[in-house]
Write a protein that holds these residues in place. Structure first.
Motif, mmCIF file in Angstrom:
data_model
loop_
_atom_site.group_PDB
_atom_site.id
_atom_site.type_symbol
_atom_site.label_atom_id
_atom_site.label_comp_id
_atom_site.label_asym_id
_atom_site.label_seq_id
_atom_site.Cartn_x
_atom_site.Cartn_y
_atom_site.Cartn_z
ATOM 1 N N MET A 1 -15.543 -21.918 -0.653
ATOM 2 C CA MET A 1 -14.363 -21.346 -0.009
ATOM 3 C C MET A 1 -14.368 -19.829 -0.093
ATOM 4 N N ALA A 2 -14.742 -19.292 -1.250
ATOM 5 C CA ALA A 2 -14.783 -17.844 -1.419
ATOM 6 C C ALA A 2 -15.817 -17.226 -0.488
ATOM 7 N N LEU A 3 -16.926 -17.914 -0.338
ATOM 8 C CA LEU A 3 -17.986 -17.445 0.538
ATOM 9 C C LEU A 3 -17.524 -17.412 1.985
ATOM 10 N N ILE A 4 -16.830 -18.457 2.408
ATOM 11 C CA ILE A 4 -16.326 -18.539 3.782
ATOM 12 C C ILE A 4 -15.283 -17.457 4.048
ATOM 13 N N GLU A 5 -14.347 -17.296 3.118
ATOM 14 C CA GLU A 5 -13.295 -16.298 3.310
ATOM 15 C C GLU A 5 -13.870 -14.889 3.415
ATOM 16 N N LYS A 6 -14.905 -14.623 2.640
ATOM 17 C CA LYS A 6 -15.470 -13.275 2.618
ATOM 18 C C LYS A 6 -16.405 -13.016 3.789
ATOM 19 N N LYS A 7 -17.224 -13.991 4.131
ATOM 20 C CA LYS A 7 -18.292 -13.767 5.094
ATOM 21 C C LYS A 7 -18.056 -14.393 6.470
ATOM 22 N N VAL A 8 -17.293 -15.485 6.546
ATOM 23 C CA VAL A 8 -17.113 -16.192 7.805
ATOM 24 C C VAL A 8 -15.823 -15.800 8.511
ATOM 25 N N ALA A 9 -14.716 -15.896 7.791
ATOM 26 C CA ALA A 9 -13.404 -15.696 8.405
ATOM 27 C C ALA A 9 -13.271 -14.398 9.205
ATOM 28 N N PRO A 10 -13.834 -13.283 8.748
ATOM 29 C CA PRO A 10 -13.677 -12.043 9.514
ATOM 30 C C PRO A 10 -14.293 -12.086 10.910
ATOM 31 N N HIS A 11 -15.133 -13.057 11.183
ATOM 32 C CA HIS A 11 -15.833 -13.106 12.462
ATOM 33 C C HIS A 11 -15.312 -14.194 13.392
ATOM 34 N N PHE A 12 -14.187 -14.783 13.029
ATOM 35 C CA PHE A 12 -13.530 -15.772 13.875
ATOM 36 C C PHE A 12 -12.149 -15.261 14.278
ATOM 37 N N ASP A 13 -11.790 -15.473 15.514
ATOM 38 C CA ASP A 13 -10.481 -15.080 16.024
ATOM 39 C C ASP A 13 -9.524 -16.254 15.825
ATOM 40 N N PHE A 14 -8.954 -16.365 14.626
ATOM 41 C CA PHE A 14 -8.118 -17.511 14.290
ATOM 42 C C PHE A 14 -6.846 -17.574 15.127
ATOM 43 N N SER A 15 -6.333 -16.427 15.521
ATOM 44 C CA SER A 15 -5.123 -16.417 16.340
ATOM 45 C C SER A 15 -5.393 -17.074 17.689
ATOM 46 N N ARG A 16 -6.491 -16.680 18.310
ATOM 47 C CA ARG A 16 -6.829 -17.277 19.607
ATOM 48 C C ARG A 16 -7.195 -18.747 19.450
ATOM 49 N N MET A 17 -7.914 -19.085 18.393
ATOM 50 C CA MET A 17 -8.288 -20.482 18.151
ATOM 51 C C MET A 17 -7.044 -21.353 17.983
ATOM 52 N N THR A 18 -6.058 -20.817 17.261
ATOM 53 C CA THR A 18 -4.824 -21.569 17.040
ATOM 54 C C THR A 18 -4.062 -21.750 18.342
ATOM 55 N N SER A 19 -3.989 -20.703 19.147
ATOM 56 C CA SER A 19 -3.272 -20.812 20.420
ATOM 57 C C SER A 19 -3.941 -21.820 21.337
ATOM 58 N N LEU A 20 -5.264 -21.848 21.339
ATOM 59 C CA LEU A 20 -5.988 -22.812 22.163
ATOM 60 C C LEU A 20 -5.762 -24.235 21.662
ATOM 61 N N ALA A 21 -5.734 -24.397 20.351
ATOM 62 C CA ALA A 21 -5.539 -25.729 19.779
ATOM 63 C C ALA A 21 -4.113 -26.238 20.005
ATOM 64 N N VAL A 22 -3.137 -25.346 19.909
ATOM 65 C CA VAL A 22 -1.743 -25.740 20.112
ATOM 66 C C VAL A 22 -1.464 -25.984 21.602
ATOM 67 N N GLY A 23 -2.165 -25.253 22.467
ATOM 68 C CA GLY A 23 -2.018 -25.468 23.906
ATOM 69 C C GLY A 23 -0.709 -24.935 24.459
ATOM 70 N N ARG A 24 -0.114 -25.649 25.389
ATOM 71 C CA ARG A 24 1.101 -25.198 26.071
ATOM 72 C C ARG A 24 2.251 -24.935 25.106
ATOM 73 N N ALA A 25 2.299 -25.687 24.032
ATOM 74 C CA ALA A 25 3.399 -25.536 23.069
ATOM 75 C C ALA A 25 3.392 -24.163 22.401
ATOM 76 N N TRP A 26 2.262 -23.460 22.483
ATOM 77 C CA TRP A 26 2.188 -22.119 21.898
ATOM 78 C C TRP A 26 3.257 -21.202 22.487
ATOM 79 N N GLN A 27 3.590 -21.431 23.754
ATOM 80 C CA GLN A 27 4.592 -20.605 24.426
ATOM 81 C C GLN A 27 5.993 -20.834 23.853
ATOM 82 N N GLN A 28 6.186 -21.972 23.194
ATOM 83 C CA GLN A 28 7.489 -22.286 22.597
ATOM 84 C C GLN A 28 7.689 -21.584 21.261
ATOM 85 N N ALA A 29 6.593 -21.142 20.663
ATOM 86 C CA ALA A 29 6.659 -20.556 19.325
ATOM 87 C C ALA A 29 7.018 -19.075 19.386
ATOM 88 N N ASP A 30 7.864 -18.639 18.464
ATOM 89 C CA ASP A 30 8.165 -17.212 18.392
ATOM 90 C C ASP A 30 7.083 -16.527 17.549
#
Length: 210
Positions: free
Chosen positions: A60-89
């Motif tokens: 986990m420490a390895l992933i957080e340090k070396k992997v996470a910075p190179h993924f766009d988690f915000s965009r990934m989350t919006s894509l996964a949530v889909g249309r409902a993302w527009q309902q979220a503040d």
């Protein structure tokens, strides 16, 4: 065997983005980034006895340090949530992204120890506008090759991954069904509560494509 390998492989995706400190994401093309990092990471995994022996905290420490910075988690989350993302503040979106980030990191770390003797080969990439699809193939002795494609886009000066497809199956799209079900039952707060509960209990998801 192919099905079993696919289930394992889908949670090994981030290991191919453990960026060594000497490489800058903004100094190379998406192809060069993926290829260079892949070679470095495969070497690391073959030698890292801690991860091989099942040390989840180390993974986990390895992933957080070396992997996470190179993924766009915000965009990934919006894509996964889909249309409902527009309902979220804004506050809900931030919370969903943080919980999804945590869930993925924990689940990925739980499977890093499964790496053994896979090799990677690459195919020509495809660019559409400001997005690039870097195509690769995972090879494992005794199994048919499996395609592993990374979708990247520029975020500032850096290239970031916003989706990964294994055998043409999108990681984020595969979450969309379960997320939609949670939203239908309890709205955005219901989905957020489900993710928070999983993370509180240390639950790791099964691969969406399984």
């Amino acid at each position: 065997m192919i099905r079993k390998f696919l289930k394992t492989l889908i949670w090994l995706l981030p290991v191919f983005f453990l960026l060594p400190g000497s490489v800058r994401a903004d100094s190379v093309s998406p192809d060069e980034l993926v290829k260079g990092v892949t070679e470095e990471v495969l070497s690391i995994l073959r030698q890292d006895k801690g991860i091989q022996s099942g040390n989840k905290q180390r993974a986990m420490a390895l992933i957080e340090k070396k992997v996470a910075p190179h993924f766009d988690f915000s965009r990934m989350t919006s894509l996964a949530v889909g249309r409902a993302w527009q309902q979220a503040d804004a506050k809900q979106r931030e919370a969903l992204t943080a919980e999804f980030h945590t869930l993925l990191v924990r689940t990925y770390a739980n499977s890093l120890t499964a790496y053994r003797d896979q090799t990677v080969s690459f195919k020509p990439s495809k660019q559409t506008g400001d997005e690039v699809l870097v195509r690769s193939q995972i090879n494992k002795p005794g199994n048919q090759p499996i395609s592993l494609d990374y979708s990247l886009s520029k975020s500032g000066n850096d290239w970031k991954v916003f989706d990964v497809a294994i055998a043409n199956i999108s990681l984020v799209t595969n979450y969309r069904g379960s997320f939609a079900s949670e939203v239908e039952k309890g709205g955005i707060d219901g989905l957020l509560k489900t993710l928070q509960e999983k993370n509180r209990k240390g639950v790791t998801d099964q691969p969406p494509a399984s």
